[in-house]
Design an enzyme around this catalytic site. Structure first.
Site, PDB file in Angstrom:
ATOM      1  CG  HIS A  83      -0.441   0.248   2.522  1.00  9.62           C
ATOM      2  ND1 HIS A  83      -0.165  -0.760   3.419  1.00  9.62           N
ATOM      3  CD2 HIS A  83      -0.136   1.405   3.170  1.00  9.62           C
ATOM      4  CE1 HIS A  83       0.280  -0.242   4.548  1.00  9.62           C
ATOM      5  NE2 HIS A  83       0.310   1.070   4.418  1.00  9.62           N
ATOM      6  CG  ASN A 210      -8.030  -0.826   6.647  1.00  5.80           C
ATOM      7  OD1 ASN A 210      -6.895  -1.116   7.000  1.00  5.80           O
ATOM      8  ND2 ASN A 210      -8.431   0.431   6.484  1.00  5.80           N
ATOM      9  CD1 TRP A 211      -8.790   0.335   9.849  1.00  7.23           C
ATOM     10  CD2 TRP A 211      -6.949   0.256  11.101  1.00  7.23           C
ATOM     11  NE1 TRP A 211      -8.065   1.476   9.601  1.00  7.23           N
ATOM     12  CE2 TRP A 211      -6.931   1.455  10.360  1.00  7.23           C
ATOM     13  CE3 TRP A 211      -5.893  -0.018  11.972  1.00  7.23           C
ATOM     14  CZ2 TRP A 211      -5.895   2.372  10.457  1.00  7.23           C
ATOM     15  CZ3 TRP A 211      -4.863   0.892  12.069  1.00  7.23           C
ATOM     16  CH2 TRP A 211      -4.880   2.079  11.323  1.00  7.23           C
ATOM     17  CG  ASP A 219       0.348  -4.112   2.793  1.00  5.00           C
ATOM     18  OD1 ASP A 219       0.866  -3.565   1.794  1.00  5.00           O
ATOM     19  OD2 ASP A 219      -0.366  -3.497   3.602  1.00  5.00           O
ATOM     20  CG  ASN A 325      -7.154   3.898   6.631  1.00  4.84           C
ATOM     21  OD1 ASN A 325      -7.128   2.732   7.006  1.00  4.84           O
ATOM     22  ND2 ASN A 325      -6.263   4.782   7.038  1.00  4.84           N
ATOM     23  N   GLY A 653       2.581   5.499   9.813  1.00  3.92           N
ATOM     24  CA  GLY A 653       3.959   5.826   9.464  1.00  3.92           C
ATOM     25  C   GLY A 653       4.858   4.626   9.656  1.00  3.92           C
ATOM     26  CG  ASN A 654       5.580   2.111  13.222  1.00  6.44           C
ATOM     27  OD1 ASN A 654       5.072   2.519  14.264  1.00  6.44           O
ATOM     28  ND2 ASN A 654       6.883   1.958  13.083  1.00  6.44           N
ATOM     29  CB  SER A 655       2.695   1.544   6.622  1.00  9.47           C
ATOM     30  OG  SER A 655       1.422   1.534   7.207  1.00  9.47           O
ATOM     31  CG  PHE A 671       0.324  -5.128   6.819  1.00  9.87           C
ATOM     32  CD1 PHE A 671      -1.040  -5.010   6.587  1.00  9.87           C
ATOM     33  CD2 PHE A 671       0.822  -6.371   7.149  1.00  9.87           C
ATOM     34  CE1 PHE A 671      -1.891  -6.105   6.692  1.00  9.87           C
ATOM     35  CE2 PHE A 671      -0.004  -7.476   7.254  1.00  9.87           C
ATOM     36  CZ  PHE A 671      -1.377  -7.346   7.033  1.00  9.87           C
ATOM     37  CG  ASP A 672      -3.909  -2.585   9.444  1.00 12.25           C
ATOM     38  OD1 ASP A 672      -3.989  -1.524  10.084  1.00 12.25           O
ATOM     39  OD2 ASP A 672      -4.845  -3.025   8.764  1.00 12.25           O
TER      40      ASP A 672
END
Length: 720
Positions: A83, A210-211, A219, A325, A653-655, A671-672
């Site tokens: 992503h 998502n989440w 990802d 999101n 931001g950690n993605s 990623f999440d």
């Protein structure tokens, strides 16, 4: 029987899981302070090595300017989340070559494609403490003078650092402005797309998943960094060569087991762990609930104005994804705050801090600073509520462009060093690219529908929440009907040329008089609003100046109080390199709910419907049905692990952050987080905070068995 036993074991361990969870997004420099706990948790390498941002392994960790990534080969190969690279995949896609649908793989260097405009890879090369220079003498200044002085010093230090071509520098503030660090980074501007699986793997589950847990999302994607032949940063050129990083990560095919040590290194965006009670109350009692309502109206407006399958929907697909999101995230934040009793927890913390201060007369100064900060917070919250409706009513894309361009013309009247951030010469490349990108993100009919929706809400607000100059310039009157508003807006879209890229770019060089003489309705509105917006900005800077005097003392009180309890205080996230650590761990976020630590290939089969977003490629489904696990099977779960959970502390931001094992080998990509975890921006709850990672064994399995990316596998250092 085996599954029952596994779940029973999981539920048994979750009773003690809070004792194991490790709160904190630590700066690398703090890691030697917690070396004992790192070793006890399972780290095998020397904790001191983690404190060197230019050594191994931290020297392999890079920023994409919004996402995290890492080098995984000596030839500049970078791995990040799908992503995070998807915009570049979309940028290079056409109807004939739809890489979003089919995936992209460069078989050779010459086949790699330029990433989307504005793509960057930032490689940290030097760290310098500049606290003394930043803070010298500011305590005695007035609020506005303090704000302006700190901003100018930050610009001056940055300019000195960037005098060496090819570098992008950042002065980062820690602990509410108590400390400042200069970070020098090589700015790799030639970024190329190497490999990204199809959306049906890289985005499997879409917004539905998502989440959420369980997840089955591949990802991951790969970029490559290119530089000039002499190793310096350079714009795209066929003569450029792959960047040779000083350090790169080895990729583990051996994988992990439940309970194993893991840590993640990346660039988390922002957290509010030290926000005051007043800030928390305003956020969760008003800001978030109000914005969730607005977001739902906004999403409905776009979906109606840009129907599925239309050209307009293509332009607004990215915005819709972002809005969905955000809406889901904020709902999770609100629910999480209610579940953990965030307001009460924050009140209890402030009461405990106040008691500690009161126990020693020498700490009285802390109490005075905290009282001042609380009063300022209430004042700022009231102003934010008042401005909320106006800020949304001025969102139209062309109005925003006009405002930025007119502001640029005014800033260009100053010397470059004195211009406000965002308007200096160093910002012009991104400024120009933002104006160019509007072509792919703007459709007049949709923009008008959005503006109409925002204005319909704005005109219903009481007079104290309205802005007279805006009402007058736009001709808004009480009781206007939706049709009257619509007719008024039609004139704006019919009378503008800002929808033309050439016009926007030409205005970057225009002087203020050109704007002030313009008959373009959006430009006229921007000019009319300029004095009001600058006045509000000045008020905001004065409040920020007061905060710069008060918040360092508040944070010092927190640090001294926690130190007295044997706790190391980590700073709130601020897009600088951080390390978080813990273990592979499932959980039980609610009564009767159990999260196993791993998902498997078979879970993809169970979810798959053949309809987006559960439409895995047939080749992948065939490999799963045939149980062709290759060498990537994890015996303890009887399959290839797809995603796994940990108790790591993370945020936006950690993605793309590298997930490392005890030997600093890459075992996954963060990623999440789970839906129950999103409130961790404000408060760390060890029972519910869980982070989701894609397992390197699944990445390698997809590359090997599905997409035929053996060349990239051979390029990386794979360890088993």
């Amino acid at each position: 029987m085996r599954k029952t036993a596994t779940i029973a074991a999981l539920l048994a361990c979750t009773a003690t899981a809070p004792l194991a969870a490790k709160e904190g997004m630590f700066t690398p420099g703090q890691l030697p302070e917690i070396a004992k706990d790192l070793r006890e948790t399972g780290l095998e390498i020397d904790p001191e090595a983690l404190s060197d941002l230019t050594g191994f392994p931290m020297g392999a960790i890079v920023s994409l300017g919004g996402c995290s990534a890492s080098f995984v080969s000596p030839q500049g190969l970078v791995v990040t989340n799908h992503h995070c690279a998807r915009g570049s995949v979309q940028y290079n896609s056409t109807a004939e070559n739809n890489y979003l649908e089919n995936g992209f793989l460069a078989k050779a260097f010459k086949d790699e494609l330029p990433a989307a405009p504005g793509s960057r890879i930032y490689v940290t090369t030097e760290i310098t403490d500049v606290t003394g220079r930043m803070r010298d003498g500011v305590e005695a200044m007035s609020a506005t003078e303090r704000y302006e002085t700190l901003e100018q010093r930050m610009k001056d230090i940055t300019a000195e650092c960037e005098a060496e071509a090819g570098y992008r520098c950042q002065v980062a503030s820690f602990y509410g402005g108590a400390e400042y660090t200069l970070i020098k980074r090589l700015e790799v501007r030639d970024v190329r797309l190497v490999y990204a699986p199809a959306d049906s793997i890289g985005k499997y589950g879409g917004d539905v998943d998502n989440w959420m847990w369980p997840r089955h999302t591949g990802d991951f994607a790969f970029y490559r960094a290119y530089v000039a032949p002499d190793g310096s940063a350079a714009d795209y050129s066929e003569n450029n060569v792959p960047y040779a990083p000083e350090h790169h990560l080895k990729v583990s095919a051996a994988g992990l087991e439940d309970g194993d040590f893991v840590m993640a290194a990346g660039y988390p965006g922002s957290t509010q762990r030290y926000a005051t009670l007043a800030e928390v109350e305003n956020t969760f009692d008003w800001s978030y609930p109000t914005f969730v309502t607005l977001l739902n109206d906004w999403i409905d407006t776009i979906e109606e104005a840009a129907p599925e399958g239309s050209d307009a929907r293509v332009k607004y697909e990215s915005r819709l994804a972002g809005l969905n999101n955000s809406e889901k995230n904020l709902r999770g934040q609100i629910e999480g705050a209610r579940r953990v009793g965030l307001v009460d927890r924050r009140r209890e913390r402030e009461e405990a801090l106040a008691a500690w201060i009161a126990a020693d007369k020498s700490r009285a100064g802390y109490g005075e600073a905290i009282s001042g900060l609380q009063a300022l917070t209430v004042e700022s919250a009231a102003e934010a509520r008042k401005s909320f409706w106006y800020n949304n009513a001025t969102r139209p894309a062309l109005l925003s462009a006009a405002q930025r361009l007119y502001r640029l013309s005014k800033e260009r009247e100053k010397e470059n060093a004195l211009r406000d951030p965002g308007y200096q010469d160093r910002d012009m490349t991104f400024f120009r690219q933002g104006l160019q990108a509007l072509d792919r993100r703007y459709e007049a009919s949709v923009d008008k529908a959005e503006w109409l929706m925002f204005l319909s809400t704005y005109i219903k607000q009481p007079e104290e929440n309205r802005v007279a100059v805006f009402d007058k310039a736009l001709g808004l009157t009480p009781g206007m009907t939706t049709q009257q508003l619509s007719d008024k807006l039609d004139a704006y879209y019919a009378g503008t040329t800002l929808d033309e890229t050439a016009t926007r770019l030409s205005l970057m060089e225009a002087n203020a008089a050109t704007f002030e003489a313009s008959n373009d309705p959006f430009i006229k509105l921007a000019v009319a609003l300029y004095p009001y917006e600058r006045a509000k900005e000045a008020e905001g800077e004065e409040r920020a100046g007061r905060a710069q005097a008060l918040r360092p003392a508040y944070m010092d009180a927190i640090m001294q109080w926690q130190r007295s309890q044997g706790i190391t205080t980590y700073p709130d996230a601020n897009s600088t390199l951080r390390v978080t650590y813990g273990t592979v761990l499932g959980g039980s976020p609610r009564d009767g709910m159990a999260y196993l630590p791993f998902t498997t290939l078979e879970g993809i089969l169970e979810k798959d419907t053949g309809i987006d977003p559960f439409n895995a490629p047939e080749k992948q489904l065939k490999e799963i049905r045939e149980k062709d696990y290759g060498k990537y099977k994890l015996d303890s779960i009887g399959s290839v692990p797809v995603n796994f959970l940990s108790d790591l502390d993370s945020t936006g931001g950690n993605s793309g952050s590298a997930t490392l094992n005890a030997r600093a080998e890459l075992v996954g990509l963060l990623f999440d987080g789970t839906f129950e975890s999103v409130n961790s921006d404000w408060d760390f709850d060890p029972r519910t905070t869980r982070t989701i990672h894609v397992d390197t064994r699944y990445m390698l399995w997809v590359m090997d068995k599905v997409d035929g990316a053996q060349g990239l596998i051979e390029e990386m250092d794979i360890v088993e």
